[in-house]
Write a protein that holds these residues in place. Sequence first.
Motif, short mmCIF file in Angstrom:
data_model
loop_
_atom_site.label_atom_id
_atom_site.label_comp_id
_atom_site.label_asym_id
_atom_site.label_seq_id
_atom_site.Cartn_x
_atom_site.Cartn_y
_atom_site.Cartn_z
N LEU A 5 -39.36 -17.45 -19.70
CA LEU A 5 -38.28 -18.02 -18.90
C LEU A 5 -37.08 -17.07 -18.84
N ILE A 6 -36.73 -16.51 -19.99
CA ILE A 6 -35.59 -15.59 -20.09
C ILE A 6 -36.05 -14.34 -20.83
N GLU A 7 -35.71 -13.18 -20.27
CA GLU A 7 -36.04 -11.92 -20.93
C GLU A 7 -34.82 -11.01 -20.97
N LEU A 8 -34.51 -10.51 -22.16
CA LEU A 8 -33.49 -9.48 -22.33
C LEU A 8 -34.21 -8.19 -22.70
N LYS A 9 -33.95 -7.14 -21.94
CA LYS A 9 -34.63 -5.87 -22.15
C LYS A 9 -33.60 -4.76 -22.37
N GLY A 10 -33.55 -4.26 -23.59
CA GLY A 10 -32.64 -3.18 -23.92
C GLY A 10 -31.18 -3.51 -23.70
N VAL A 11 -30.80 -4.75 -24.00
CA VAL A 11 -29.44 -5.22 -23.71
C VAL A 11 -28.47 -4.75 -24.79
N SER A 12 -27.37 -4.15 -24.36
CA SER A 12 -26.31 -3.72 -25.26
C SER A 12 -24.98 -4.27 -24.77
N VAL A 20 -21.59 -4.84 -30.46
CA VAL A 20 -22.08 -6.15 -30.89
C VAL A 20 -23.60 -6.25 -30.73
N LEU A 21 -24.12 -5.78 -29.61
CA LEU A 21 -25.56 -5.77 -29.36
C LEU A 21 -25.99 -4.35 -29.06
N ASP A 22 -27.15 -3.96 -29.60
CA ASP A 22 -27.62 -2.58 -29.46
C ASP A 22 -29.10 -2.58 -29.09
N GLN A 23 -29.37 -2.46 -27.79
CA GLN A 23 -30.75 -2.36 -27.30
C GLN A 23 -31.61 -3.56 -27.73
N VAL A 24 -31.10 -4.76 -27.47
CA VAL A 24 -31.81 -5.98 -27.86
C VAL A 24 -32.91 -6.32 -26.85
N ASP A 25 -34.11 -6.55 -27.38
CA ASP A 25 -35.23 -7.08 -26.60
C ASP A 25 -35.52 -8.48 -27.10
N LEU A 26 -35.62 -9.44 -26.17
CA LEU A 26 -35.76 -10.84 -26.56
C LEU A 26 -36.39 -11.62 -25.42
N THR A 27 -37.33 -12.50 -25.75
CA THR A 27 -37.98 -13.33 -24.72
C THR A 27 -37.98 -14.78 -25.15
N VAL A 28 -37.64 -15.65 -24.22
CA VAL A 28 -37.71 -17.10 -24.42
C VAL A 28 -38.86 -17.62 -23.56
N TYR A 29 -39.81 -18.30 -24.20
CA TYR A 29 -40.99 -18.77 -23.48
C TYR A 29 -40.88 -20.25 -23.13
N ARG A 30 -41.58 -20.62 -22.09
CA ARG A 30 -41.57 -22.02 -21.64
C ARG A 30 -42.13 -22.93 -22.74
N GLU A 61 -31.30 -4.99 -19.06
CA GLU A 61 -31.68 -5.87 -17.96
C GLU A 61 -31.90 -7.29 -18.46
N VAL A 62 -31.52 -8.25 -17.62
CA VAL A 62 -31.72 -9.68 -17.90
C VAL A 62 -32.57 -10.26 -16.79
N TYR A 63 -33.69 -10.89 -17.17
CA TYR A 63 -34.58 -11.53 -16.21
C TYR A 63 -34.61 -13.02 -16.45
N LYS A 67 -37.01 -12.97 -12.36
CA LYS A 67 -36.13 -12.31 -11.40
C LYS A 67 -34.97 -11.66 -12.14
N ARG A 68 -34.71 -10.39 -11.83
CA ARG A 68 -33.62 -9.71 -12.51
C ARG A 68 -32.28 -10.24 -12.05
N ARG A 69 -31.45 -10.60 -13.03
CA ARG A 69 -30.10 -11.05 -12.72
C ARG A 69 -29.16 -9.85 -12.61
N LYS A 70 -28.36 -9.86 -11.58
CA LYS A 70 -27.36 -8.80 -11.40
C LYS A 70 -25.98 -9.45 -11.41
N GLY A 71 -25.18 -9.09 -12.38
CA GLY A 71 -23.85 -9.67 -12.49
C GLY A 71 -23.87 -10.94 -13.29
N LEU A 72 -23.01 -11.89 -12.91
CA LEU A 72 -22.85 -13.16 -13.61
C LEU A 72 -23.46 -14.30 -12.81
#
Length: 260
Positions: A5-12, A20-30, A61-63, A67-72
């Motif tokens: 449902l939600i994916e964070l890829k290399g988020v800093s 605060v965050l350094d290249q975080v990869d994280l996935t939330v599943y349905r 990147e935040v999905y 779908k990739r989210r751009k901005g807020l």
Amino acid sequence: MADPLIELKGVSKRFGDNAVLDQVDLTVYRGEALAIIGPSGTGKSTVLRIMAGLLAPDSGEVYIGGKRRKGLIEDAADPLHISMVFQQAALFDSLNVEENVGFLLYQHSRLPRQRIRQLVEERLEMVGLSGISQRFPAELSGGMRKRVSFARAIMANPDNPNDTPDVLLYDEPTAGLDPIASTVIEDLVRSLQCPKRGCQSYVMVTHQESTIRRTADRVLFLHRGQVQWEGKVHEIDTTDEPLIRQFFSGSVEGPIQVLG
């Protein structure tokens, strides 16, 4: 594996000189209940705000729903509905409970007032607070205010099938509550994990061991801006990971440095 449902890829994310965050990869599943844990100041609430679209990462990147989210979130609608329960409930002090819970419907729907009142009462009944719609936040206990914020988070417009939350984000829902009130909130969180009452998936930031054990299926440990460990909640008791052992023992000795 369930759908992501939600994916964070290399988020800093940095705030000034603080990474605060350094290249975080994280996935939330349905359908899962994910707890994000770790020492104070390691970016857990920042992760929630990035998921909710209230804060943009500096890089990565935040999905949302693939779908990739751009901005807020205010820049473009997400394909999924994400709702957040804030640590301090974040109720409007000048509005009564009915107006707080039904706020979005009063502001952004064409439903008649009587119908909104009915929907508010249904949500309040779900969280065990029938008959308090005319009270103000100052008249409620801390635990009651938290439950009102839950009712607001799961409020949906029945005329819009896409309005029901797909994911709930909880930021320290049991912080500052006594053990009994915490148990009430923990039971409520689990009871809302149902599409007929709330939504099937949630992410929770918490420090409280009872909340972790009673509300999570999977646990992710965040430290120094990175995901250091993840596993099923029962693996907390069997892992040899020093960070987990220290965190749950409360020891001042270990890889987690204690600030003097």
